[in-house]
Design an enzyme around this catalytic site. Structure first.
Site, mmCIF file in Angstrom:
data_model
loop_
_atom_site.group_PDB
_atom_site.id
_atom_site.type_symbol
_atom_site.label_atom_id
_atom_site.label_comp_id
_atom_site.label_asym_id
_atom_site.label_seq_id
_atom_site.Cartn_x
_atom_site.Cartn_y
_atom_site.Cartn_z
ATOM 1 N N PRO A 9 0.826 -1.207 0.000
ATOM 2 C CA PRO A 9 0.000 0.000 0.000
ATOM 3 C C PRO A 9 0.865 1.264 0.000
ATOM 4 O O PRO A 9 0.392 2.347 -0.297
ATOM 5 C CB PRO A 9 -0.823 -0.129 1.288
ATOM 6 C CG PRO A 9 -0.149 -1.157 2.112
ATOM 7 C CD PRO A 9 0.617 -2.041 1.173
ATOM 8 N N GLU B 215 3.116 -6.939 8.508
ATOM 9 C CA GLU B 215 3.437 -5.516 8.380
ATOM 10 C C GLU B 215 4.398 -5.283 7.213
ATOM 11 O O GLU B 215 4.938 -4.194 7.065
ATOM 12 C CB GLU B 215 4.056 -5.001 9.696
ATOM 13 C CG GLU B 215 3.068 -4.971 10.856
ATOM 14 C CD GLU B 215 1.831 -4.148 10.519
ATOM 15 O OE1 GLU B 215 0.714 -4.667 10.692
ATOM 16 O OE2 GLU B 215 1.992 -3.004 10.047
#
Ligand SMILES: NC(=O)c1ccno1
Length: 245
Positions: free
Chosen positions: A91, A118
């Site tokens: 992202p 993560e």
């Protein structure tokens, strides 16, 4: 084109061998390799992640696992002159759009690294960038659980641009975004459905008028749904369309 994907969920990539992409593989237009990242783990638990330095939620994927995986999967191949382009879906990446798909369709070998949790330890990308082109790309401003769905999206957008993959190459030329605009409405038989007729111009046989109508509809739809694309095109490009909104 050769495409390799490294993931902890190889089964997520099963759609790569279905439908249009499966046919492209059968015809030798695309060669796929899907690799289980856990094959490069060293412990009984086959751990691929660890706690983040500096604290915080979630886990980070280990460099000691990703490093050897990329070294092996990206190792020189006799059928390819140079290294692959490494794509890391995230992202936090630059936006993947039709232009990006067109650029990647020119690459003979792509390797996709599917992060989870993560993300992947930053040093993995830094290290890889010393040996091959690396592009961190996002398919949109939202966060997925992992990179696999983004890979499926990018692989489909890229593969359909390869010569011979689509039945009619003209399809890719007339797609949304191919000229920076959204594609206009499409119609097929019957001529009237639910008392809604097909626009007469499409039944006129006047190809110049049909081209103009489609261009107008494309610009109007873009104006209403994605004015940002019009702004990016600028007036010159719109003049090319010779249109009055
Ligand atoms: N937005 C994205 O491309 C993405 C990739 C992984 N998570 O989100």
């Amino acid at each position: 084109m050769r495409i390799d994907v490294i993931t902890i969920f190889p089964e997520y990539l099963a759609p790569l061998r279905a439908a249009l992409l499966g046919k492209a593989v059968d015809r030798g237009l695309i060669e796929f390799g899907v690799h289980d990242l856990r094959d490069w783990t060293h412990d009984v638990h086959r751990a691929v992640d660890d706690s983040p330095y500096g604290g915080g939620p979630g886990m980070v994927m280990k460099p000691q696992v990703w490093g050897p995986a990329l070294t092996e999967v990206c190792a020189p191949r006799p059928e390819h002159e140079g290294p692959p382009t490494l794509i890391v879906p995230t992202p936090a990446g630059r936006r993947f759009d039709q232009r990006t798909a067109e650029e990647l369709a020119e690459c003979p070998w792509l390797v996709f690294a599917c992060g989870r949790y993560e993300g992947i330890d930053e040093r993995v990308v830094e290290d890889a960038a010393e040996r091959m082109p690396v592009r961190e790309l996002s398919i949109g401003d939202y966060v997925l659980v992992g990179g696999e769905v983004a890979v499926l999206t990018m692989v489909e957008a890229v593969s359909r641009l390869l010569p011979g993959v689509l039945g009619n190459p003209a399809s890719a030329q007339e797609d949304s975004f191919s000229d920076g605009l959204l594609e206009g409405p499409s119609y097929t038989r019957p001529e009237v459905w639910q008392d809604r007729p097909v626009p007469e111009v499409l039944r006129s046989g006047n190809h110049a008028a049909i081209r103009r109508w489609r261009r107008d509809q494309s610009i109007i739809r873009t104006y209403h749904r994605r004015p940002d694309l019009l702004a990016a095109l600028g007036d010159d490009a719109l003049d090319k369309h010779d249109h009055r909104l």
